[in-house]
Design a protein around this motif. Structure first.
Motif, PDB file in Angstrom:
ATOM      1  N   SER A 238      15.830 -21.376 -23.844  1.00 36.59           N
ATOM      2  CA  SER A 238      15.627 -22.143 -25.070  1.00 36.59           C
ATOM      3  C   SER A 238      15.940 -23.616 -24.839  1.00 36.59           C
ATOM      4  O   SER A 238      17.060 -23.962 -24.484  1.00 36.59           O
TER       5      SER A 238
ATOM      6  N   PHE B  14      12.294 -31.597 -23.372  1.00 39.44           N
ATOM      7  CA  PHE B  14      11.461 -31.298 -24.545  1.00 39.44           C
ATOM      8  C   PHE B  14       9.981 -31.506 -24.243  1.00 39.44           C
ATOM      9  O   PHE B  14       9.137 -30.701 -24.651  1.00 39.44           O
TER      10      PHE B  14
ATOM     11  N   MET C  23      21.923 -29.303 -17.532  1.00 43.24           N
ATOM     12  CA  MET C  23      22.006 -27.844 -17.652  1.00 43.24           C
ATOM     13  C   MET C  23      20.750 -27.274 -18.315  1.00 43.24           C
ATOM     14  O   MET C  23      20.109 -26.367 -17.785  1.00 43.24           O
TER      15      MET C  23
ATOM     16  N   LEU D 286      23.561 -19.802 -18.513  1.00 50.35           N
ATOM     17  CA  LEU D 286      23.145 -19.892 -19.919  1.00 50.35           C
ATOM     18  C   LEU D 286      22.012 -18.901 -20.223  1.00 50.35           C
ATOM     19  O   LEU D 286      22.014 -18.247 -21.269  1.00 50.35           O
TER      20      LEU D 286
ATOM     21  N   THR E 213      16.527 -25.886 -26.820  1.00 51.89           N
ATOM     22  CA  THR E 213      17.449 -26.515 -27.785  1.00 51.89           C
ATOM     23  C   THR E 213      18.916 -26.218 -27.475  1.00 51.89           C
ATOM     24  O   THR E 213      19.790 -26.649 -28.208  1.00 51.89           O
ATOM     25  N   SER E 214      19.190 -25.492 -26.396  1.00 53.34           N
ATOM     26  CA  SER E 214      20.585 -25.147 -26.090  1.00 53.34           C
ATOM     27  C   SER E 214      21.351 -26.349 -25.547  1.00 53.34           C
ATOM     28  O   SER E 214      20.763 -27.335 -25.117  1.00 53.34           O
ATOM     29  N   GLY E 215      22.655 -26.208 -25.541  1.00 55.80           N
ATOM     30  CA  GLY E 215      23.518 -27.132 -24.799  1.00 55.80           C
ATOM     31  C   GLY E 215      23.549 -28.553 -25.299  1.00 55.80           C
ATOM     32  O   GLY E 215      23.928 -29.455 -24.554  1.00 55.80           O
TER      33      GLY E 215
ATOM     34  N   ARG F 215      23.457 -15.584 -20.681  1.00 54.20           N
ATOM     35  CA  ARG F 215      24.223 -15.393 -21.914  1.00 54.20           C
ATOM     36  C   ARG F 215      23.333 -15.240 -23.140  1.00 54.20           C
ATOM     37  O   ARG F 215      23.542 -14.369 -23.967  1.00 54.20           O
ATOM     38  N   ILE F 216      22.330 -16.106 -23.276  1.00 56.01           N
ATOM     39  CA  ILE F 216      21.516 -16.030 -24.499  1.00 56.01           C
ATOM     40  C   ILE F 216      20.264 -15.205 -24.285  1.00 56.01           C
ATOM     41  O   ILE F 216      19.495 -14.988 -25.216  1.00 56.01           O
TER      42      ILE F 216
ATOM     43  N   GLU G 109      22.075 -19.820 -28.580  1.00 58.24           N
ATOM     44  CA  GLU G 109      23.457 -19.933 -28.140  1.00 58.24           C
ATOM     45  C   GLU G 109      24.420 -19.735 -29.315  1.00 58.24           C
ATOM     46  O   GLU G 109      25.364 -18.953 -29.249  1.00 58.24           O
TER      47      GLU G 109
ATOM     48  N   ILE H 222      30.375 -21.128 -20.201  1.00 59.65           N
ATOM     49  CA  ILE H 222      29.384 -22.180 -19.956  1.00 59.65           C
ATOM     50  C   ILE H 222      30.014 -23.567 -20.086  1.00 59.65           C
ATOM     51  O   ILE H 222      29.857 -24.410 -19.202  1.00 59.65           O
TER      52      ILE H 222
ATOM     53  N   ARG I  41      24.403 -16.137 -30.729  1.00 60.43           N
ATOM     54  CA  ARG I  41      25.180 -15.160 -29.970  1.00 60.43           C
ATOM     55  C   ARG I  41      26.668 -15.312 -30.274  1.00 60.43           C
ATOM     56  O   ARG I  41      27.364 -14.343 -30.531  1.00 60.43           O
TER      57      ARG I  41
ATOM     58  N   GLN J  17      32.845 -16.605 -24.023  1.00 62.79           N
ATOM     59  CA  GLN J  17      32.402 -17.690 -24.900  1.00 62.79           C
ATOM     60  C   GLN J  17      32.634 -19.064 -24.291  1.00 62.79           C
ATOM     61  O   GLN J  17      31.918 -19.999 -24.602  1.00 62.79           O
TER      62      GLN J  17
END
Lengths: 352, 328
Positions: free
Chosen positions: A273, A165, A102, A265, A275-277, A268-269, B198, A77, B201, A74
């Motif tokens: 995406s 975006f 990232m 990342l 919208t992450s981070g 992991r997901i 994210e 990242i 998960r 968890q």
């Protein structure tokens, strides 16, 4: 320079106060000395204590190799981004653009594969190159044009996020499509099992990165120069350090590490995406500060950041397992941040 | 008041409307804009679109409302970023004679706008709850449920979907206006996801660490469902857990087709916007305000359950039909 001053001061003290020499070495001052010479010690103690406390409260549900390695997964990242942040903060800078670099890098890796039809390895290389390039622009503006790091990376944060975006159209690439057509993108999500402990390649990368950077900072000329630039850039320049080169190299390294974080990342997901981070910059600064790295530069170790990130992970999972409202996690982490800086200030007094 | 009486008539020959959404990058609002533009072109309405920079960017929306008033628009379609703070600006627009319709997100209070065109989020939740209970059959009595929500501030859309799901599944709600106060032992826990992969998960991992026997997962939207699936996969549980979700975006419907998500409730942003433009045109032409759906305090733009494993007594469409209607 500060080491020199410290040595001078203690010489003077020794000469003047021979009689009370023993008196100065109380348990507390010994502790203060130990903490001063090992900046990763405080976060390590806090980490061990928090594991012990949550272990006692929750038993094997928490204190198992499975749960403890889950925490590693968890925090991987944030930890990788935190490693990049640590380098920058050691130069007395700050990088607010880490999370945006990232996510933009991960989107480039995905979109170059699926929209442009490039082989995944090439797309990944492009993502890493873009991350490095953004880092270069940050470093160049800060070192050459002499703009404050806060301003430069504040701007770059917005630019990178907007590019992310605009370029992606906020389109998510599904995990199933990546798995079928470009499994290399999910490389860091691959996991293996060692007696109940579950490790992903992303976690291994995180640990190796921290070890390599810790070694480089401590035992290479480049690493000592990073500390020197952070502590007193003018003195460093006078003693022959290429301060501009060091600064640019630090921001470029930060950029490429963030791009690797983007690749991790995806693992992991599963999906890509845009919208992450979104809060990775703040989370990485949190890990750095709890890890005892001074925001004023020149002090702290990357191992401290490693423990700092784990402390946040232990608190988050531990409190959730206890069934606490998520607000309590934020409250306690906020207290930890302030506490960490207070302890840092107290330790610094050892040299005055 | 004089201005209010004059505006509709004065604007009748040249009707203009504003669309103000939360962002220009979220596919949901992109679709909404497409729907509004198509309908505006069809009816000969001039449409100006505005959006916040990021979700939660309230000030840009206020500036957009002021621009629309100054521009002499007949009406505003608004997906508010801050449902309470925007109320004062909306009142200014209404005082100036503009018809204000809230799209997707009801204002707080809901009657701060002239009308609200939105998905019935409680019903959306209820449909997936009924589907999950029906799919489990008798085993529903022993279910272990994980609830993956949007955020700790419990936004209205989050609460409505969550509580709708629990009601549909047959669980007693505590206070229906908030999640987390239910006492049913079948609920393993709640966690928050920020509505992305994210967060999905991580939240799923947390709840699985609490109880690895979880077999039903309610997710606030399809990206968080995709994240939850990755967590289940790492636990080797991906084939024996039911995931349900809400939204009906194209990647989400594709995930229903592939068996990642069992069922999702689909909403229709294009429809919301098209109906909104029609309502502004009617207001400009004849001063008629849209009426809410009977029995509700908003105009219901419809919701459908999308699944390839229908359950008796719960109306649904299959993924082929869902893909024809999906957005994003």
């Amino acid at each position: 320079m500060s080491n020199q001053t410290e040595a001078d001061t203690s010489l003077v003290n020794r000469a003047e106060t021979v009689a009370s020499f023993e008196h100065q070495h109380t348990l507390l001052s010994r502790l203060q000395h130990a903490l001063h010479s090992n900046p990763a010690l405080v976060p390590l103690i806090v980490l061990v204590l928090s594991i012990v406390v949550f272990g006692a409260l929750l038993g094997t549900k928490f204190f198992s190799s499975f749960a403890l390695t889950l925490i590693l997964q968890q925090v991987a990242i944030v930890g990788i981004v935190g490693a990049a942040q640590s380098l920058v903060i050691m130069t007395a800078g700050i990088d607010l653009s880490v999370g945006a670099i990232m996510v933009l890098s991960s989107v480039i890796m995905g979109q170059f594969t699926f929209r442009l039809g490039l082989p995944p390895a090439v797309a990944i290389a492009c993502g890493l190159a873009v991350g490095t390039f953004i880092g270069f622009i940050n470093g160049w503006l800060i070192a050459r044009i002499k703009l404050p790091p806060f301003i430069v990376t504040l701007g770059m944060w917005q630019i990178a996020l907007a590019t992310n975006f605009l370029y992606s159209g906020n389109e998510t690439i599904r995990a199933q499509d990546i798995e079928a057509n470009a499994p290399l993108l999910q490389f860091f999500g691959t996991s293996f099992n060692v007696g109940g402990a579950v490790f992903t390649y992303g976690v291994i990368f995180f640990i190796l990165l921290v070890l390599v950077l810790a070694y480089a900072l401590r035992h290479t000329a480049w690493g000592r120069h990073v500390y020197a630039v952070g502590d007193d850039p003018e003195a460093a320049a006078l003693s022959g350090v290429n301060t501009k080169g060091i600064l640019i190299s630090v921001y470029m390294l930060s950029g490429v590490i963030c791009a690797f974080a983007g690749w991790v990342l995806i693992g992991r997901i599963g999906s890509v995406s845009p919208t992450s981070g979104q809060s990775a910059n703040i989370e990485s600064i949190t890990a750095v500060v709890i890890g005892g790295i001074s925001l004023f530069g020149g002090r702290g170790s990357i191992l401290g950041m490693f423990f700092g990130a784990l402390i946040v992970g232990v608190f988050s999972l531990g409190l959730r397992l206890l069934g606490a409202d998520a607000q309590w996690t934020y409250l306690l982490i906020g207290a930890l941040i302030i506490g960490a800086v207070a302890v840092d200030q107290w330790i610094r007094k050892v040299s005055t | 008041m004089c201005l209010a009486a004059l505006t509709p008539a004065a604007m009748a020959q040249d009707v203009s409307a504003c669309l103000i959404t939360k962002t220009d990058t979220n596919p949901f609002f992109v679709k909404m804009k497409e729907g509004a533009e198509a309908k505006a072109a069809e009816l000969g309405v001039t449409l100006k679109s505005f959006a916040g920079r990021v979700d939660g960017d309230h000030e840009t929306q206020v500036a957009a409302i002021e621009t629309c008033i100054a521009d002499g628009a007949s009406g505003i379609l608004l997906a508010a970023s801050d449902t309470s703070a925007i109320v004062q600006s909306v009142q200014q627009a209404r005082d100036a004679g503009l018809l204000v319709i809230a799209l997707d997100t009801p204002l707080n209070p809901i009657d701060a706008a002239d009308a609200t065109f939105a998905t019935d989020n409680f019903l959306a939740g209820e449909l997936i709850g009924k589907w999950a209970a029906g799919t489990l059959g008798d085993e529903a009595a022993n279910a272990k449920i994980a609830l993956l929500n949007l955020g700790i501030s419990q936004p209205t859309v989050d609460v409505l979907r969550n509580q709708g799901f629990l009601q549909g599944f047959g669980i007693d709600l505590g206070d229906p206006a908030k999640w987390g106060d239910e006492t049913d032992p079948r609920i393993v826990g709640h966690d928050v996801t920020a509505g992305n992969e994210e967060g999905g998960r991580k939240a799923m991992e947390n709840l699985l660490a609490k109880d690895p026997a979880i077999n039903v997962v309610h997710t606030i939207n399809e990206p968080s469902a995709a994240g939850a699936y990755e967590a289940l996969k790492s636990f080797g549980r991906e084939n024996d857990v039911l995931i349900v979700s809400v939204d009906g975006g194209c990647p989400g419907v594709a995930n229903v087709r592939d068996g990642v998500i069992g069922a999702t409730s689909q909403q229709y942003p294009l429809q919301m916007a098209a109906l909104g433009v029609e309502a502004i045109k009617a207001w400009a032409d004849s001063g008629v305000k849209p009426e809410p759906t009977e029995g509700k305090d908003f105009f219901d733009t419809g919701v459908s359950l999308v699944t390839d494993a229908p359950v008796e007594g719960v109306e649904s469409i299959d993924t082929a039909e869902g893909e024809a209607l999906c957005w994003g």
